[in-house]
Motif scaffolding. Structure first.
Motif, mmCIF file in Angstrom:
data_model
loop_
_atom_site.group_PDB
_atom_site.id
_atom_site.type_symbol
_atom_site.label_atom_id
_atom_site.label_comp_id
_atom_site.label_asym_id
_atom_site.label_seq_id
_atom_site.Cartn_x
_atom_site.Cartn_y
_atom_site.Cartn_z
ATOM 1 N N LEU A 185 54.359 26.998 48.263
ATOM 2 C CA LEU A 185 53.788 27.623 47.065
ATOM 3 C C LEU A 185 52.686 26.707 46.540
ATOM 4 O O LEU A 185 52.954 25.740 45.828
ATOM 5 N N LEU A 186 51.452 27.025 46.938
ATOM 6 C CA LEU A 186 50.312 26.199 46.518
ATOM 7 C C LEU A 186 49.214 27.088 45.974
ATOM 8 O O LEU A 186 49.116 28.263 46.334
ATOM 9 N N TRP A 187 48.383 26.531 45.124
ATOM 10 C CA TRP A 187 47.171 27.233 44.683
ATOM 11 C C TRP A 187 46.143 26.161 44.339
ATOM 12 O O TRP A 187 45.952 25.806 43.189
ATOM 13 N N PRO A 188 45.488 25.639 45.380
ATOM 14 C CA PRO A 188 44.608 24.483 45.153
ATOM 15 C C PRO A 188 43.401 24.786 44.251
ATOM 16 O O PRO A 188 42.972 23.940 43.501
ATOM 17 N N CYS A 189 42.885 26.035 44.315
ATOM 18 C CA CYS A 189 41.638 26.266 43.571
ATOM 19 C C CYS A 189 41.913 26.392 42.080
ATOM 20 O O CYS A 189 41.056 26.066 41.279
ATOM 21 N N GLY A 190 43.101 26.843 41.687
ATOM 22 C CA GLY A 190 43.486 26.777 40.277
ATOM 23 C C GLY A 190 42.916 27.847 39.380
ATOM 24 O O GLY A 190 43.036 27.755 38.166
ATOM 25 N N ARG A 191 42.282 28.916 39.926
ATOM 26 C CA ARG A 191 41.709 29.961 39.075
ATOM 27 C C ARG A 191 42.721 31.074 38.895
ATOM 28 O O ARG A 191 43.234 31.631 39.872
ATOM 29 N N THR A 192 43.063 31.358 37.633
ATOM 30 C CA THR A 192 44.032 32.421 37.350
ATOM 31 C C THR A 192 43.531 33.764 37.869
ATOM 32 O O THR A 192 44.287 34.548 38.433
ATOM 33 N N LYS A 193 42.238 34.024 37.661
ATOM 34 C CA LYS A 193 41.677 35.337 38.036
ATOM 35 C C LYS A 193 41.894 35.622 39.514
ATOM 36 O O LYS A 193 42.341 36.691 39.910
ATOM 37 N N HIS A 194 41.606 34.630 40.347
ATOM 38 C CA HIS A 194 41.742 34.833 41.795
ATOM 39 C C HIS A 194 43.198 34.935 42.183
ATOM 40 O O HIS A 194 43.550 35.683 43.101
ATOM 41 N N GLU A 205 60.246 18.897 43.101
ATOM 42 C CA GLU A 205 60.751 18.466 41.788
ATOM 43 C C GLU A 205 59.865 19.005 40.678
ATOM 44 O O GLU A 205 60.344 19.488 39.666
ATOM 45 N N THR A 206 58.547 18.874 40.840
ATOM 46 C CA THR A 206 57.626 19.517 39.891
ATOM 47 C C THR A 206 56.778 20.501 40.686
ATOM 48 O O THR A 206 56.245 20.141 41.733
ATOM 49 N N PRO A 207 56.637 21.718 40.184
ATOM 50 C CA PRO A 207 55.825 22.698 40.921
ATOM 51 C C PRO A 207 54.374 22.224 41.032
ATOM 52 O O PRO A 207 53.925 21.395 40.240
ATOM 53 N N HIS A 208 53.679 22.791 42.008
ATOM 54 C CA HIS A 208 52.274 22.438 42.229
ATOM 55 C C HIS A 208 51.455 22.660 40.958
ATOM 56 O O HIS A 208 51.528 23.724 40.334
ATOM 57 N N VAL A 209 50.702 21.646 40.549
ATOM 58 C CA VAL A 209 50.032 21.684 39.244
ATOM 59 C C VAL A 209 49.065 22.855 39.136
ATOM 60 O O VAL A 209 49.039 23.567 38.129
ATOM 61 N N GLY A 210 48.276 23.048 40.188
ATOM 62 C CA GLY A 210 47.284 24.123 40.154
ATOM 63 C C GLY A 210 47.947 25.484 40.006
ATOM 64 O O GLY A 210 47.529 26.319 39.197
ATOM 65 N N LEU A 211 48.996 25.706 40.767
ATOM 66 C CA LEU A 211 49.713 26.986 40.706
ATOM 67 C C LEU A 211 50.365 27.156 39.347
ATOM 68 O O LEU A 211 50.341 28.235 38.753
ATOM 69 N N ASP A 212 50.960 26.075 38.849
ATOM 70 C CA ASP A 212 51.651 26.139 37.564
ATOM 71 C C ASP A 212 50.688 26.557 36.458
ATOM 72 O O ASP A 212 50.970 27.442 35.656
ATOM 73 N N ARG A 213 49.523 25.919 36.430
ATOM 74 C CA ARG A 213 48.560 26.232 35.365
ATOM 75 C C ARG A 213 47.989 27.634 35.527
ATOM 76 O O ARG A 213 47.821 28.358 34.550
ATOM 77 N N ALA A 214 47.709 28.017 36.774
ATOM 78 C CA ALA A 214 47.081 29.326 36.980
ATOM 79 C C ALA A 214 48.043 30.456 36.670
ATOM 80 O O ALA A 214 47.661 31.505 36.180
#
Lengths: 243, 282
Positions: free
Chosen positions: B189-198, B218-227
């Protein structure tokens, strides 16, 4: 058809507790329809219908209560020990069933008797009694807290060995749980020391008992040390004042 | 069982286009014989237990394929049936949900008793002579403005539930999602680009609205979490924080490979399973 297969999804909206697992609590004083309205199950007037009406348990309205009618008697001996009795015929039956085995390497102790179900509770220790000695056949090796004279005679006539060891509550717990890291304490009370240094009782710190056991595997070195230390009283005399 | 002997990282049975595992990686005779000798056969159980077969689930397309990720086509996840194939027990789910919601209650309702209402203790009117009922102080619950008799006080509404019931609830909830075909597994579960829209577009494309994403990190991927934070009806949680309530609240469930491993490690039972190598012959 035997069962109905549900095709609806399991969601938060269709969860329910198991039938009969939950019961609504009784709520008194909430209307006639409940059956507990009005006086709310307290009847009419009287001491018991009032709030805070707690009559002391055991109070009989002024009549001498049953706890005061009869005189006190006696005292409770704090040093008394309750022995868990086990007769020889029971041990023989357990050995025949294969639930109990005994050998010089693994003698029968409180642990074996408890785990095999011969004894249901060890209390303050095990006492081997001689009821049914006529059915007793096999030579066995037993370490108990106490043994009756007839039991000792019966066991030794068949070629077995009995030793009576002192167990304080901690030592008994360790024996039952199979803990070997701690050293079992020696007896400290005069009555215990005189009892366990006596060959008639087959005490474990009696020199005659240790001699009769010879070098069986379950005999500990510590018993021999304790026999010399705690058996010293036998040879001691008071100093007689020379006038 | 065999896949466990190799190592727990082998969550995936690599197969050709057929979604049916044949132990292609284990086809060499030397490897098989080594494994056969090292397999430990446990003593037969005292109670007859059914021998279950593992479950197979094809991978879902990940949001963004990471570098080491296996391709989702033709790959299948092997799932432990004791975790993902429990019989459905709605009453256990009910117990776990109610227990969780009880624990959330704030319990801060408060009222003043006749002792706490502000006022003096003076007797309001004389005992006799007024022709009206006898009254003491002005804070009695019988009077307007008086205290509340037996009103709520702040209290703890949390209840206790046996640990094993909670664990069973988790197993049943995961099995329910599996049975309803609403469970998916992504390789990561990753989302490196971090854009919610995409991310919204990608979720729509995968058809994963109203989903709970569970990650085993332990902590979800930061980019995915924020998006994902601002997307309605979609949530991301770490596996150790997940509850039966959360699983049932969301329509769909998508797990990480690490989350699958976490659940299997914490929830599985020690019943015998048919080893993978034997399944090919069934």
């Amino acid at each position: 058809m035997a069962t109905r297969i549900r095709t609806t999804r399991v969601t938060l909206a269709n969860l329910s507790p198991a039938q009969g697992s939950q019961h609504n609590p009784k709520r008194v004083g909430r209307g006639q329809g409940s059956g507990y309205g009005g006086t709310a199950g307290r009847g009419a007037n009287g001491q018991k219908s009032r709030s805070g009406a707690g009559i002391k348990p055991g109070f009989e309205g002024g009549q001498t209560p049953i706890t005061k009618l009869f005189p006190k008697r006696g005292f409770i001996n704090q040093n008394a020990r309750t022995w868990a009795p086990v007769n020889l015929d029971r041990i023989q039956y357990w050995i025949e069933q294969g639930r109990l085995t005994s050998s010089p390497e693994n003698p029968i102790t409180a642990r074996e008797l408890l785990m095999s179900g011969c004894i249901h509770d060890v209390h303050d220790g095990i006492k081997i009694l001689g009821d049914g000695a006529e059915h007793f056949k096999d030579p066995i090796y037993v370490i108990a807290s106490r043994a009756s004279k007839s039991a000792i005679d019966a066991i030794e006539s068949k070629g077995g060995k009995v030793v009576c060891q002192f167990y304080n509550p901690l030592a008994l717990r360790d024996c039952v749980k199979g803990r070997t890291d701690r050293v079992a304490a020696a007896p400290t009370r005069r009555e215990d020391i005189t009892w366990y240094t006596n060959y008639r009782n087959r005490g474990y710190i009696s020199p005659a008992t240790l001699k009769s056991l010879g070098d069986l595997p379950f005999v500990e070195e510590r018993w021999k040390l304790l026999a010399t230390q705690l058996g010293a009283w036998k040879k001691q005399e008071f100093d007689v004042q020379k006038k | 069982m065999l896949s466990r002997a190799i190592g727990s990282t082998s969550r995936l049975a690599l197969t050709p286009a057929v979604a049916y595992p044949c132990s292609a990686r284990l086809s060499t005779a030397t490897v098989a014989s080594k494994l056969r000798s090292s397999i430990h056969h446990p003593p037969p159980p005292k109670q007859a237990t059914p021998i279950q077969t593992p479950l197979f689930l094809s991978l879902t397309e990940p949001f963004k394929r990471g570098k080491g990720d296996p391709p989702p086509d033709g790959n299948v996840v092997v799932l432990d049936p004791t975790v993902f194939n429990e019989p459905v027990r709605r009453d256990i789910l009910h117990l776990c949900t109610v227990h969780y919601l009880d624990s959330l209650r704030q319990g801060s309702a408060n009222t003043k008793t006749r002792g706490e209402v502000r006022g003096s203790g003076i007797k309001i009117r004389p005992q006799k002579g007024s022709g009206r009922a006898r009254l003491g102080d002005g804070q009695s619950p019988m009077l307007v403005g008086g205290g509340i008799a037996f009103g709520p006080k702040p209290r703890d509404f949390s209840t206790k539930l046996p640990r094993k019931v909670i664990q069973m609830g988790m197993r049943v909830a995961l099995s329910v999602k599996m049975k309803e075909n609403l469970l998916g597994v992504m390789s990561s579960l990753l989302w490196p680009c971090g854009r919610t829209k995409h991310l919204v577009h990608r979720i729509e494309a995968l058809g994963l609205r109203k989903t709970l994403f569970i990650t085993g990190e332990e902590t979800p991927h930061v980019g995915l979490d924020r998006a994902i934070r601002n997307i309605p009806s979609v949530h991301l949680m770490a596996a150790d924080k997940v509850n039966v309530y959360h699983i049932l609240k969301h329509q769909r469930l998508v797990l990480d490979i690490k989350a699958v491993e976490y659940f299997e490690r914490t929830l599985k039972k020690d019943t015998p399973l048919v080893p993978l190598s034997k399944l090919a012959s069934i």
